[in-house]
Design a protein around this motif. Structure first.
Motif, mmCIF file in Angstrom:
data_model
loop_
_atom_site.group_PDB
_atom_site.id
_atom_site.type_symbol
_atom_site.label_atom_id
_atom_site.label_comp_id
_atom_site.label_asym_id
_atom_site.label_seq_id
_atom_site.Cartn_x
_atom_site.Cartn_y
_atom_site.Cartn_z
ATOM 1 N N UNK A 244 3.534 -7.320 -2.504
ATOM 2 C CA UNK A 244 4.565 -7.701 -2.354
ATOM 3 C C UNK A 244 6.077 -6.815 -1.703
ATOM 4 N N UNK A 245 4.967 -5.753 -2.297
ATOM 5 C CA UNK A 245 5.724 -4.403 -1.983
ATOM 6 C C UNK A 245 5.838 -4.030 -0.094
ATOM 7 N N UNK A 246 4.827 -3.385 0.207
ATOM 8 C CA UNK A 246 5.060 -2.978 0.866
ATOM 9 C C UNK A 246 4.196 -3.480 2.034
ATOM 10 N N UNK A 247 2.553 -4.439 1.799
ATOM 11 C CA UNK A 247 2.217 -4.844 2.861
ATOM 12 C C UNK A 247 4.093 -5.859 3.393
ATOM 13 N N UNK A 270 15.384 0.481 5.957
ATOM 14 C CA UNK A 270 13.692 0.584 5.602
ATOM 15 C C UNK A 270 12.939 1.539 4.730
ATOM 16 N N UNK A 271 13.124 2.139 4.967
ATOM 17 C CA UNK A 271 12.068 3.068 3.134
ATOM 18 C C UNK A 271 13.298 2.972 1.957
ATOM 19 N N UNK A 272 13.933 2.771 1.507
ATOM 20 C CA UNK A 272 15.005 2.276 0.902
ATOM 21 C C UNK A 272 14.560 1.011 0.352
ATOM 22 N N UNK A 273 14.642 -0.579 0.689
ATOM 23 C CA UNK A 273 14.244 -1.246 0.083
ATOM 24 C C UNK A 273 11.920 -1.443 0.221
ATOM 25 N N UNK A 274 11.883 -0.191 0.811
ATOM 26 C CA UNK A 274 10.360 -1.017 1.102
ATOM 27 C C UNK A 274 10.107 -0.053 -0.759
ATOM 28 N N UNK A 275 10.711 1.258 -0.798
ATOM 29 C CA UNK A 275 10.461 1.594 -1.835
ATOM 30 C C UNK A 275 11.306 0.982 -3.164
ATOM 31 N N UNK A 276 12.000 0.581 -3.148
ATOM 32 C CA UNK A 276 13.113 0.091 -4.072
ATOM 33 C C UNK A 276 11.948 -1.462 -4.601
ATOM 34 N N UNK A 277 11.704 -2.417 -3.462
ATOM 35 C CA UNK A 277 10.864 -2.912 -3.658
ATOM 36 C C UNK A 277 9.570 -2.976 -4.310
#
Length: 393
Positions: A244-247, A270-277
């Motif tokens: 749910x986070x990275x992929x 995009x780095x922010x949302x990927x790390x955040x999520x």
């Protein structure tokens, strides 16, 4: 004495002629009691000239006739949808099947997947508005459908292998409730897997197909024996965070840029949302077990909630989320060229304050099951809210 004999003879004749006498089996104990009681009553009353079993009412005969026995839920879950209500109108049965299939998809996870996809696609399009083409619309919706299929496969396979646990933790789920047969559930998950793989392979190329296949594989080993990684807390939350986070975030953004004819390139948002999520998915992974402690303990499923306790996990998950929000505010302060301060700072401060308030409400409710479920729903609402503001940060 003659009246009693005549009435007895009349009762026997009516029982032999009455359609009810042929429809109701003699093995029903309450019916036997009703017949004996009716005979006794006839000896004391000669005022009724036409006594049929379906018409006579008397206090001593108030024993109710048994209704058709209902099969246990565990049997109904393996035999079909609406088996006990096969005489109901076809339209009602179709609507019930539709409702069961929708609950089988776990709507709150579908909303998270769909909203995340829309947010990432929107972000990619906002960054390159000159490349937007209406011809890409079909491809976008086919990709969304593939993601929903992947989501449906993962949550569906989990329900198939968790029937006994769900009867304790989530008796409203369609298989556990007997509203959807195991055979139908298998048909659905196989359809989801095949349809998703076909759509991705046909539209998005081998790299995205490999990411999609990896997601299905991780979802499978999470639930299916002999691996059944959900038994191990660390492995379980790492799988959830990865899928749910990275992929999801990396895959959707990569596929969108590829559809626009662009090479993949990370951007700060995009780095922010990927790390955040990814961190948010860790929170979901550990808090999702809070309402399920009773069933997990009964079936010896080891989770952080069963090991550390509900209160400690609620505080741990909230602490990770608060850290996320603090880092978000700091990113807006120290990277003004990449983020819109006027949105990022007040939004995350609001989310943080509302989270602290919900933790206080949970504490005051003394961690009852209803309060825990409400807290978990609130966590998902924060998840939706993050994706809702992402395209504009």
């Amino acid at each position: 004495m003659k009246d009693f004999s005549d009435n007895s003879f009349q009762l026997r004749m009516e029982l032999s002629l009455s359609p009810t006498a042929h429809r109701l089996p003699s093995t029903i104990p309450s019916l036997k009691s009703a017949i004996v009681c009716t005979k006794a009553t006839l000896g004391f009353s000669t005022y009724f000239h036409s006594i049929g079993l379906q018409h006579h009412q008397h206090k001593c005969c108030s024993i109710p006739v048994s209704k058709r026995p209902q099969r246990p839920t565990s049997i109904r879950a393996c035999t079909g949808v609406g088996a006990a209500g096969s005489d109901r109108p076809l339209v009602e049965r179709i609507l019930d099947l539709k409702d069961a299939c929708w609950r089988f998809l776990r709507p709150h996870t579908i909303r998270g997947t769909a909203l995340g996809s829309f947010a990432l696609v929107a972000r990619a399009l906002i960054e390159h508005t000159n490349l937007i083409k209406w011809s890409l619309l079909f491809k976008a919706f086919s990709g969304l459908f593939a993601l929903i299929c992947g989501n449906g496969y993962i949550v569906g396979i989990n329900q198939i292998y968790d029937i006994s646990i769900d009867k304790v933790n989530k008796p409203y789920l369609p298989i556990a409730a007997g509203d959807l047969s195991v055979q139908s559930a298998w048909f659905l998950v196989i359809f989801f897997a095949v349809a998703g793989l076909f759509i991705v392979g046909f539209n998005f190329g081998p790299f995205i197909l490999s990411l999609y296949t990896l997601g299905l594989f991780l979802g499978t080993i999470y639930s299916v024996p002999p691996l059944r990684m959900k038994r191990f807390p660390v492995a379980a939350f790492l799988i959830i965070a990865t899928v749910r986070g990275f992929l999801l975030n990396f895959g959707v953004y990569y596929a969108t840029r590829a559809a626009l004819g662009l090479a993949f390139e990370w951007s700060s948002p995009v780095v922010f949302i990927t790390t955040f999520v990814t961190f948010f998915a860790l929170v979901i992974a550990i808090t999702k077990d809070l309402p399920d402690v009773e069933g997990d303990r009964k079936y010896q499923i080891s989770t952080f909630a069963t090991k550390l306790g509900v209160r400690n996990i609620a505080f741990l998950g909230s602490g990770i989320l608060l850290m996320n929000y603090i880092v978000s505010v700091l990113a807006a302060i120290y990277m003004p060229q990449d983020f819109r301060r006027w949105l990022l700072i007040p939004a995350h401060m609001t989310f943080a304050i509302s989270l602290i308030y919900q933790v206080r409400v949970l504490e005051q409710a003394n961690y009852t099951k209803d309060a825990i479920s409400e807290f978990y729903r609130f966590i998902w609402n924060l998840f939706y809210a993050e994706y809702a503001i992402f395209p504009f940060i």
